[in-house]
Design an enzyme around this catalytic site. Structure first.
Site, mmCIF file in Angstrom:
data_model
loop_
_atom_site.group_PDB
_atom_site.id
_atom_site.type_symbol
_atom_site.label_atom_id
_atom_site.label_comp_id
_atom_site.label_asym_id
_atom_site.label_seq_id
_atom_site.Cartn_x
_atom_site.Cartn_y
_atom_site.Cartn_z
ATOM 1 N N LYS A 119 24.116 52.769 38.007
ATOM 2 C CA LYS A 119 23.930 52.335 36.614
ATOM 3 C C LYS A 119 23.094 53.308 35.781
ATOM 4 C CE LYS A 119 26.427 49.089 37.954
ATOM 5 N NZ LYS A 119 27.870 49.146 37.682
ATOM 6 N N GLU A 278 32.381 47.237 29.478
ATOM 7 C CA GLU A 278 31.697 46.013 29.056
ATOM 8 C C GLU A 278 30.615 46.351 28.032
ATOM 9 O OE1 GLU A 278 31.859 43.480 33.245
ATOM 10 O OE2 GLU A 278 29.925 44.002 32.369
ATOM 11 N N ASN A 293 33.957 48.516 34.566
ATOM 12 C CA ASN A 293 34.665 48.010 35.732
ATOM 13 C C ASN A 293 35.840 48.939 35.997
ATOM 14 O OD1 ASN A 293 32.975 45.700 35.894
ATOM 15 N ND2 ASN A 293 34.085 44.854 34.174
ATOM 16 N N ARG A 295 38.549 48.935 37.736
ATOM 17 C CA ARG A 295 39.633 48.237 38.430
ATOM 18 C C ARG A 295 40.442 47.446 37.409
ATOM 19 N NH1 ARG A 295 34.952 44.901 38.788
ATOM 20 N NH2 ARG A 295 35.335 42.976 37.647
HETATM 21 C C1 MV4 Z 1 21.730 42.288 30.088
HETATM 22 C C2 MV4 Z 1 21.514 41.104 29.350
HETATM 23 C C3 MV4 Z 1 20.640 41.163 28.285
HETATM 24 N N1 MV4 Z 1 20.023 42.321 27.981
HETATM 25 N N2 MV4 Z 1 21.088 43.420 29.734
HETATM 26 C C4 MV4 Z 1 24.334 40.324 33.538
HETATM 27 C C5 MV4 Z 1 25.126 40.968 34.624
HETATM 28 C C6 MV4 Z 1 25.113 42.419 34.386
HETATM 29 N N3 MV4 Z 1 26.463 42.855 34.184
HETATM 30 C C7 MV4 Z 1 24.278 42.634 33.177
HETATM 31 N N4 MV4 Z 1 23.915 41.347 32.673
HETATM 32 C C8 MV4 Z 1 23.154 41.217 31.560
HETATM 33 N N5 MV4 Z 1 22.532 42.324 31.146
HETATM 34 C C9 MV4 Z 1 20.255 43.415 28.713
HETATM 35 N N6 MV4 Z 1 19.609 44.550 28.408
HETATM 36 C C10 MV4 Z 1 22.178 39.959 29.741
HETATM 37 C C11 MV4 Z 1 23.006 40.000 30.860
HETATM 38 C C12 MV4 Z 1 23.656 38.768 31.181
HETATM 39 C C13 MV4 Z 1 25.038 38.632 31.011
HETATM 40 C C14 MV4 Z 1 25.845 39.671 30.573
HETATM 41 C C15 MV4 Z 1 27.200 39.512 30.417
HETATM 42 C C16 MV4 Z 1 27.784 38.284 30.695
HETATM 43 C C17 MV4 Z 1 27.018 37.253 31.121
HETATM 44 C C18 MV4 Z 1 25.649 37.399 31.292
HETATM 45 C C19 MV4 Z 1 24.882 36.328 31.722
HETATM 46 C C20 MV4 Z 1 23.549 36.475 31.902
HETATM 47 C C21 MV4 Z 1 22.929 37.703 31.629
#
Ligand code: MV4
Length: 514
Positions: A119, A278, A293, A295
């Protein structure tokens, strides 16, 4: 030049294996299935031209065993392997092993998987390519004191994330300096456990963003196309439940800018194939790269329906070195969608029992139909659903001219669907379709946490509905055997028995269909 690919091994199970096998057949290719001892009767095994038994039900002994999968491809004279999603799809070592065996991996180069899998590496590459990233740091943290210094610079709240992470594991919210030390240690050990690497980095925490992702396709002829966005905010514990395209929050101008950022992101890692960038989309309209992602994704069909493209066939064409068949608007901007599409993931989970995964036999299955209704399923009546794999049974995807028409169509399709034998997410989806916030498109990543309890509360518990349904059926039978006019259930214009009591209506709408 005729393609060197004639037969493809599909290294997956369930609905995505069936989806890929269908695409192979449409491309004029043969498909070889692999399966575990738990999947002898699975539809994907019968749909394929040949099938190879891998081993015992646990994925580590079947679908995740790299040498068994490659040996199966060689034994059946395949030229390519399609990994689907999950399992081996984002393992760079698998993509490399496939190539070393002289086979084509239907997916990106291993170097792109590796670059996006780390990441902090991904953040550095995105920054260099001009893709907006969430404010934070782009190198791993050395220790807790460095974490405190960086957090003071960024301002609380911050998120600690695993550099090897993704999907939410090894992630900790830190709201004040006093929490940093214990959060750091907790995130570190969780990351070490989950990924075998405990390194962490930090981002400023975004408050109530939407999760919006851009689908891209890139071919070996240097073309990259952005096929608009999917709104994926409706998720629970990092598992998406409902996705749609387009996002109610994305204007054509924003779509253009997000498409440009996504094509730049793909270009920065030399991406080839189907992939997804994303983003976190803020209420202000700002968007930030989250992860890529590498895939085909579960929710790819909503994009297919609004862009009139078969993404899996495009993957196969691209893997064969052919140019992709679609053309973008140029300059990297995303194409404009036609109409609207929504996907509901039909899972073997009990919404009224904290979405606990359920096992059982599918005793009866009636699949919805009609214009604009698509069923991507992986099980049929008679199949046993076990706890060895993901609870996804099928995806119900509908298309409509407008978002409102699409929601109406989804409600109808969900009412037609009958699954007997195990609890599913079906009734919960119906309640989301009827929720005022959802209907207004007012979504963010906290949506389900906020409205979930309310939606579950409006419904009678399934056990109660069942008891009422049995009573209603017995009463109806009693009246029928008594004969006479009142013995018949009178159909009404909208299909509901308006002359029944409220309990009778609930029983007819839901209970009698269980
Ligand atoms: C974040 C965020 C808020 N701020 N990063 C969740 C999984 C991973 N892909 C990254 N995620 C998040 N990163 C920052 N700086 C909130 C999430 C997050 C989230 C992101 C996308 C879809 C659902 C989520 C649910 C909880 C937290």
């Amino acid at each position: 030049m005729p393609s060197l690919i004639r037969r493809v091994l599909v290294a997956n199970r369930g609905e995505i294996a069936l989806r890929v096998i269908r695409a192979c057949h449409e491309e004029g290719l043969e498909a070889v299935a692999v399966y575990s001892e738990a999947d002898r009767l699975a539809p994907h095994v019968r749909a394929a031209d040949t099938a190879v038994l891998l081993g015992a039900p646990p994925a580590a002994e079947s679908y995740l065993d790299i040498s068994k999968v490659i040996a199966a491809a060689q034994a059946t004279a395949c030229q390519a392997i399609h990994p689907g999603y999950g399992f081996l799809s984002e393992r760079a070592v698998f993509a490399e092993a496939v190539a070393s065996a002289g086979l084509v991996f239907v997916g990106p180069p291993p170097s792109a998987i590796t670059a996006m899998g780390d990441k902090t590496e991904a953040r550095r590459r995105m920054k260099a390519a001009g893709v907006p990233i969430v404010p934070g740091i782009a190198t791993p943290l050395r220790d807790v004191s460095e974490a405190r210094r960086e957090a003071a610079r960024l301002g609380y709240p911050v998120l600690l994330k695993a550099t090897a992470g993704g999907g939410g594991r090894g992630m900790r919210l830190v709201e004040a300096e006093g929490e940093m030390e214990s959060a750091f240690r907790a995130a570190q050990s969780e990351a070490l456990n989950a990924f075998g690497a405990g390194r962490l980095y930090m981002e400023k925490y975004a408050v109530r963003p939407r999760h919006v992702e851009i689908q891209i396709l890139a071919d070996t002829h240097g073309r990259v196309v952005a096929l608009g966005e999917r709104e994926c905010s409706i998720q629970r514990r990092h598992q998406k439940l409902i996705e749609e395209a387009p996002s109610p929050a994305v204007s054509p101008a924003l779509r253009r800018r997000m498409g440009e950022a996504a094509t730049a992101a793909a270009g920065a890692v030399g991406y080839v194939g189907a992939g997804t960038i994303e983003f976190l989309l803020m209420p202000t309209g700002e968007f930030h790269f989250l992860e890529m992602n590498t895939r085909i994704q579960v929710e790819h069909p909503v994009t297919e329906l609004v862009y009139g493209v078969d993404l899996v066939r495009e993957q196969l064409r691209i893997a064969a070195g052919e140019p992709m068949r679609i053309r973008g608007p140029g300059g990297g901007a995303a194409m404009e969608p036609r109409g609207h599409a929504i996907e509901c993931r039909i899972t073997a989970e009990d919404p009224w029992n904290d979405f606990l995964p359920a096992a059982g036999v599918v005793q009866y299955l009636r699949v919805p139909g009609g214009p604009g209704v698509r069923w991507d399923g992986g099980v049929e009546a008679g199949n046993e659903v076990t706890l060895f794999y993901d609870p996804l049974l099928a995806k119900l995807i509908v298309w409509g001219e407008t978002r409102e028409a699409t929601i109406r169509r989804m409600r109808q399709a969900l009412r037609e669907l009958v699954i007997v034998g195990l609890p599913t997410s079906q009734a919960f989806h119906l309640r989301v379709m009827e929720d005022p916030d959802f209907r207004r498109g007012e979504l963010d990543i906290t949506y389900l946490e906020r409205v979930g309890p309310r939606l579950l509360g409006t419904a009678a518990a399934p056990a109660l509905v069942r008891a009422v349904a049995v009573t209603a059926a017995l009463l109806a039978d009693e009246r029928r055997s008594a004969g006479g006019r009142e013995g018949r259930v009178r159909p009404v214009a909208d299909g509901r028995a308006a002359d029944l009591s409220p309990w009778g209506q609930v029983a007819r709408r839901e209970g009698l269909r269980e």
